[in-house]
Design a protein around this motif. Structure first.
Motif, PDB file in Angstrom:
ATOM      1  N   ASN A 147       0.804  -1.223   0.000  1.00 58.11           N
ATOM      2  CA  ASN A 147       0.000   0.000   0.000  1.00 58.11           C
ATOM      3  C   ASN A 147       0.836   1.272   0.000  1.00 58.11           C
ATOM      4  O   ASN A 147       0.301   2.363  -0.205  1.00 58.11           O
ATOM      5  CB  ASN A 147      -0.992  -0.002   1.164  1.00 58.11           C
ATOM      6  N   TYR A 148       2.142   1.168   0.206  1.00 57.88           N
ATOM      7  CA  TYR A 148       2.982   2.315  -0.101  1.00 57.88           C
ATOM      8  C   TYR A 148       2.878   2.608  -1.603  1.00 57.88           C
ATOM      9  O   TYR A 148       2.876   3.770  -2.033  1.00 57.88           O
ATOM     10  CB  TYR A 148       4.438   2.040   0.269  1.00 57.88           C
ATOM     11  N   GLY A 149       2.802   1.540  -2.390  1.00 58.61           N
ATOM     12  CA  GLY A 149       2.601   1.709  -3.829  1.00 58.61           C
ATOM     13  C   GLY A 149       1.260   2.319  -4.156  1.00 58.61           C
ATOM     14  O   GLY A 149       1.140   3.121  -5.087  1.00 58.61           O
ATOM     15  N   ALA A 150       0.229   1.951  -3.394  1.00 60.27           N
ATOM     16  CA  ALA A 150      -1.090   2.543  -3.615  1.00 60.27           C
ATOM     17  C   ALA A 150      -1.046   4.056  -3.406  1.00 60.27           C
ATOM     18  O   ALA A 150      -1.659   4.822  -4.155  1.00 60.27           O
ATOM     19  CB  ALA A 150      -2.115   1.902  -2.682  1.00 60.27           C
ATOM     20  N   TRP A 151      -0.330   4.485  -2.366  1.00 62.60           N
ATOM     21  CA  TRP A 151      -0.196   5.934  -2.146  1.00 62.60           C
ATOM     22  C   TRP A 151       0.471   6.592  -3.344  1.00 62.60           C
ATOM     23  O   TRP A 151       0.023   7.644  -3.818  1.00 62.60           O
ATOM     24  CB  TRP A 151       0.640   6.194  -0.881  1.00 62.60           C
ATOM     25  N   TYR A 152       1.508   5.979  -3.876  1.00 58.28           N
ATOM     26  CA  TYR A 152       2.244   6.556  -5.007  1.00 58.28           C
ATOM     27  C   TYR A 152       1.349   6.634  -6.251  1.00 58.28           C
ATOM     28  O   TYR A 152       1.310   7.666  -6.935  1.00 58.28           O
ATOM     29  CB  TYR A 152       3.475   5.691  -5.273  1.00 58.28           C
ATOM     30  N   ILE A 153       0.613   5.561  -6.523  1.00 59.70           N
ATOM     31  CA  ILE A 153      -0.301   5.565  -7.676  1.00 59.70           C
ATOM     32  C   ILE A 153      -1.332   6.673  -7.527  1.00 59.70           C
ATOM     33  O   ILE A 153      -1.650   7.402  -8.476  1.00 59.70           O
ATOM     34  CB  ILE A 153      -0.999   4.197  -7.814  1.00 59.70           C
ATOM     35  N   SER A 154      -1.859   6.810  -6.307  1.00 65.34           N
ATOM     36  CA  SER A 154      -2.915   7.801  -6.097  1.00 65.34           C
ATOM     37  C   SER A 154      -2.404   9.219  -6.313  1.00 65.34           C
ATOM     38  O   SER A 154      -3.158  10.092  -6.769  1.00 65.34           O
ATOM     39  CB  SER A 154      -3.511   7.659  -4.697  1.00 65.34           C
ATOM     40  N   GLN A 155      -1.136   9.467  -6.003  1.00 65.45           N
ATOM     41  CA  GLN A 155      -0.586  10.805  -6.227  1.00 65.45           C
ATOM     42  C   GLN A 155      -0.546  11.140  -7.722  1.00 65.45           C
ATOM     43  O   GLN A 155      -0.841  12.262  -8.133  1.00 65.45           O
ATOM     44  CB  GLN A 155       0.827  10.909  -5.635  1.00 65.45           C
ATOM     45  N   ILE A 156      -0.165  10.170  -8.522  1.00 55.59           N
ATOM     46  CA  ILE A 156      -0.120  10.396  -9.978  1.00 55.59           C
ATOM     47  C   ILE A 156      -1.512  10.690 -10.511  1.00 55.59           C
ATOM     48  O   ILE A 156      -1.716  11.625 -11.300  1.00 55.59           O
ATOM     49  CB  ILE A 156       0.489   9.167 -10.680  1.00 55.59           C
ATOM     50  N   LEU A 157      -2.494   9.903 -10.065  1.00 55.73           N
ATOM     51  CA  LEU A 157      -3.854  10.126 -10.532  1.00 55.73           C
ATOM     52  C   LEU A 157      -4.379  11.474 -10.051  1.00 55.73           C
ATOM     53  O   LEU A 157      -5.037  12.206 -10.811  1.00 55.73           O
ATOM     54  CB  LEU A 157      -4.762   8.990 -10.060  1.00 55.73           C
ATOM     55  N   ASP A 158      -4.079  11.829  -8.812  1.00 55.33           N
ATOM     56  CA  ASP A 158      -4.497  13.140  -8.301  1.00 55.33           C
ATOM     57  C   ASP A 158      -3.976  14.268  -9.182  1.00 55.33           C
ATOM     58  O   ASP A 158      -4.696  15.221  -9.504  1.00 55.33           O
ATOM     59  CB  ASP A 158      -3.972  13.349  -6.879  1.00 55.33           C
ATOM     60  N   ILE A 159      -2.712  14.168  -9.556  1.00 55.40           N
ATOM     61  CA  ILE A 159      -2.100  15.218 -10.378  1.00 55.40           C
ATOM     62  C   ILE A 159      -2.748  15.265 -11.754  1.00 55.40           C
ATOM     63  O   ILE A 159      -3.050  16.349 -12.284  1.00 55.40           O
ATOM     64  CB  ILE A 159      -0.581  14.985 -10.488  1.00 55.40           C
ATOM     65  N   LEU A 160      -2.988  14.105 -12.347  1.00 52.63           N
ATOM     66  CA  LEU A 160      -3.598  14.085 -13.685  1.00 52.63           C
ATOM     67  C   LEU A 160      -4.982  14.721 -13.681  1.00 52.63           C
ATOM     68  O   LEU A 160      -5.314  15.515 -14.565  1.00 52.63           O
ATOM     69  CB  LEU A 160      -3.677  12.648 -14.208  1.00 52.63           C
ATOM     70  N   VAL A 161      -5.800  14.394 -12.683  1.00 50.47           N
ATOM     71  CA  VAL A 161      -7.168  14.931 -12.687  1.00 50.47           C
ATOM     72  C   VAL A 161      -7.215  16.363 -12.184  1.00 50.47           C
ATOM     73  O   VAL A 161      -8.258  17.021 -12.302  1.00 50.47           O
ATOM     74  CB  VAL A 161      -8.129  14.034 -11.882  1.00 50.47           C
TER      75      VAL A 161
END
Length: 741
Positions: free
Chosen positions: A362-376
């Protein structure tokens, strides 16, 4: 959970698994696609995040509506008997334990969170060990396609999996967008070779290099991490060079620590939350090593943030640590905000966020979510963007689907398409490069909303093929066999009429590592024992999910010749994509075979058999044919021919002819309903013709053909009939149907 981590989460006002959804995540599902042309040309940005070392079953084996642990058509292996010589047929889910383990066989298991810490319900923030995953161990586990050496060869930890409780964000992304359940890693080997397939379409298995080989000093294809065996950089072409020559903009987003090339390659391994883990594999290529610092190759692949220069003081408050980690994305965030995101982007995470088996997932989940946050955060950009999350390899861990491979020799099958450069003879053992185990794949975009599953066969070259399709470039490194077998991802998306149904996603805010770990403290790895696991093949979540239309239409015909004790199988491909038929024999001494058949072509193979015989054929998306029977004088001699979509579809028809000299009763059972579809006494040379509408079960079929008076005769005909339209996943996977017979 350690006291300092609990304190950190409390200070942040979060828990590891719950919290208020960020409005930007919900917004991702509400942003409409930029639907200017209704084609792939509406995609202006492709962003790829390749994570590390997780097999598909590990992440998504329990996920609703995918080919996971409830697979009713999983292959059978030959399991050694508990005492004495010999084997017995068993599901691939029960792996031989080997002489060093007490158990007879090892099934998939979930580590019991309670054994890690009293009251713990999720493993998402737990450090767990990994397995060996180099060329040799993975080929040994694959075992020439017998696929029976995962637990014995890799250790029992190879069989562990997680559930939605452990990885809620990953599962929610799959529910919101599109998950691929037939995406395979490219190489039976470690990280760098698999990443080379993403970044170049090959591991140097090309014809244009000459005697200098892959490194200019005679090395063979790349099958290990690091520089070549000659300690040299590799010289074959990479895909960014193709994009550069075509005028397609591209960039690697990464953090840098240590030296940009050997020995660090951007990551000295001192702190897990800075650097790039050495995963920007193009840096092992001579073109980048020798590139001038002002050149596109250097500027786009050898630069990035350097947050190790701004690490907070150990006593800094949690907000400072959060801001420091969010600065990993400063360049990416700036490019998205300013509208300068390149046409193709690769994002490379620090070690602690890669989901590598020795880091909390879930450290990876946090990282993925940051990328998606930035894109949207820039709806105009996201409306034109495809964001792909895939995984370089599966560690040395188990996934139950045997990957498609080319035949190493004529004894291992045949192919209508060239297998040139797909068999390695310069590494030990010799063998096919891949494909290797399935890995998770999620396509996040305005064109892939709706919680779909896509079951077309893909690998890392599919990402390149998708980029080729969109931007009109060509990567010459992709071999003919791989280009034929692995699709180009276009079936994942609905460009003509994008689905914009919103789905809620859970927060990942609590998945940021605590300050002590960000400051360099090591996490404690939990080593599970027999008393700390939840063993047994788990149930999948109930229900189905929408499924994308696939380009497959395939069939197999069996011809028994009792006079010379053979069974011949003919493999038909009347669809629009090349398929690999995987054939297993009930005779443990027979090699596993693979037959690669292009659209409009056929292949055939013959097996020497005794009574009774047992041949099983597997193809994509749950396709199976089981041919069980006898060649004795009293055996039924029935010829079974199937047909698809006769009249209005989806439907399946069958012609069954009695080739024997005595009459025989033919029985056809629908395993989905338990209904008898055909019960007919056939005189010699007589034929029965029948068919079944498949509307009730969305095109899925499972027919069992038996013969009265011959208990050995049992053919099973199962799979999915495609109509060119989207459908739904197999109800038998979702616990909605208990197959009969």
């Amino acid at each position: 959970m350690s006291a300092d981590r609990r304190k950190f989460l409390q200070l942040m006002g979060m828990t590891a698994m719950t919290g208020t959804l960020k409005t930007s995540i919900a917004k991702a599902l509400q942003i409409p696609a930029h639907n200017r042309t209704g084609t792939i040309r509406d995609v202006e940005h492709i962003v790829i995040l390749m994570q590390e070392n997780r097999p598909f079953d590990h992440h998504f084996g329990t996920l609703r509506g995918v080919r996971g642990f409830a697979d009713p058509r999983a292959v059978e292996i030959n399991l050694p008997l508990k005492s004495g010589p010999g084997t017995t047929p068993a599901s691939v889910f029960l792996q031989p334990a080997g002489s060093t383990f007490a158990a007879f066989g090892v099934p998939p298991f979930r580590v019991n969170p309670e054994s890690v810490h009293a009251g713990l319900t999720s493993l998402g923030l737990t450090y767990l060990p990994g397995t060996g995953h180099n060329w040799g161990p993975i080929h040994a586990a694959w075992n020439q396609g017998h696929y029976d050496n995962w637990a014995a060869g890799q250790g029992p930890i190879a069989m562990n999996y997680m559930t939605r409780e452990d990885i809620p964000y990953h599962c929610a992304l799959a529910d919101a967008f599109t998950v691929g359940d037939a995406y395979f890693c490219s190489v039976m080997g470690p990280t760098n070779p698999n990443r080379y397939y993403l970044f170049s379409g090959c591991i140097g298995n090309v014809n244009y290099l000459g005697a200098g080989g892959t490194d200019g000093h005679g090395a063979g294809p790349v099958t290990a991490n690091g520089l070549s065996p000659n300690h040299a950089y590799y010289v074959f072409e990479t895909f960014p060079e193709v994009l550069q020559a075509a005028g397609v903009s591209w960039k690697f987003y990464q953090d840098l620590a240590g030296t940009p090339f050997a020995p660090d390659f951007g990551d000295p391994g001192v702190d897990a939350f800075v650097g790039n883990y050495g995963d920007c594999t193009v840096r092992y290529s001579n073109q980048y090593f020798t590139a001038p610092t002002n050149s596109p190759l250097f500027q786009n692949a050898v630069t990035g943030t350097e947050i190790s220069n701004t690490i907070p003081n150990a006593a800094a408050p949690p907000a400072a640590w959060l801001a420091w980690q969010e600065s990993l994305f400063d360049i990416f965030r700036s490019d998205v905000a300013s509208g300068n995101l390149p046409q193709v982007s690769w994002i490379v995470a620090p070690a602690g966020y890669t989901e590598h088996s020795n880091w909390p997932v879930n450290y990876g989940a946090w990282y993925i979510s940051q990328i998606l946050d930035i894109l949207v955060s820039n709806p105009e950009v996201f409306s034109k963007t495809v964001f792909i999350v895939n995984y370089d390899e599966a560690d040395g861990s188990f996934d139950h689907i045997v990957p498609p491979t080319p035949p190493q020799t004529s004894a291992n099958g045949a192919s209508t398409v060239s297998i040139e450069n797909e068999i390695v003879t310069t590494s030990t053992p010799n063998g096919p490069i891949g494909l290797a185990q399935r890995v998770p794949f999620i396509a996040i975009s305005p064109w892939s909303k709706g919680g779909f599953v896509n079951s077309q066969v893909f690998d890392h070259t599919s990402v390149i093929q998708f980029i080729e399709k969109r931007f009109g470039v060509h990567e010459r490194n992709i071999s003919p066999w791989r280009r034929a077998v692995a699709g180009d991802l276009t079936s994942v998306f609905n460009f003509a009429n994008p689905n914009a149904a919103p789905v809620s996603l859970p927060s990942t805010a609590g998945f940021l590592p605590p300050p002590a770990e960000l400051d360099g403290a090591s996490g404690t790895t939990f080593i599970p024992g027999l008393n700390s696991v939840i063993a047994g093949v788990p149930a999948q979540e109930k229900g189905i999910r929408p499924a994308r239309a696939l380009p497959y239409e395939l069939d197999v015909h069996a011809a028994v010749n009792a006079s010379n004790s053979t069974v011949s199988l003919t493999f038909f491909n009347t669809g629009n994509a090349t398929v690999v038929f995987h054939v297993r024999s009930g005779n443990a001494a027979d090699p596993v075979r693979n037959y690669t058949v292009e659209p409009g072509k056929t292949l055939a193979g013959t097996w020497n058999v005794s009574s009774p015989y047992k041949l099983s054929v597997y193809g994509p998306n749950g396709f199976v044919r089981y041919f069980n029977g006898s060649i004795s004088s009293s055996a039924a001699a029935l010829d079974v021919v199937t047909r698809y979509n006769i009249g209005k579809g989806p439907n399946i028809g069958w012609n069954i002819t009695n080739f024997g000299s005595a009459q025989v009763e033919v029985i056809v059972l629908d395993a989905y309903t338990g209904n008898l579809l055909t019960t007919r006494v056939l005189h010699p040379h007589a034929t029965v013709v029948d068919k079944l509408s498949l509307d009730q079960f969305f095109g899925w079929y499972d027919l069992i053909v038996t013969a009265g008076g011959d208990p050995t005769f049992k053919y099973r005909i199962a799979g999915h009939v495609e109509t060119g339209e989207d459908s739904f996943s197999d109800p038998a996977l979702g616990g909605l149907v208990a197959l009969k017979g």
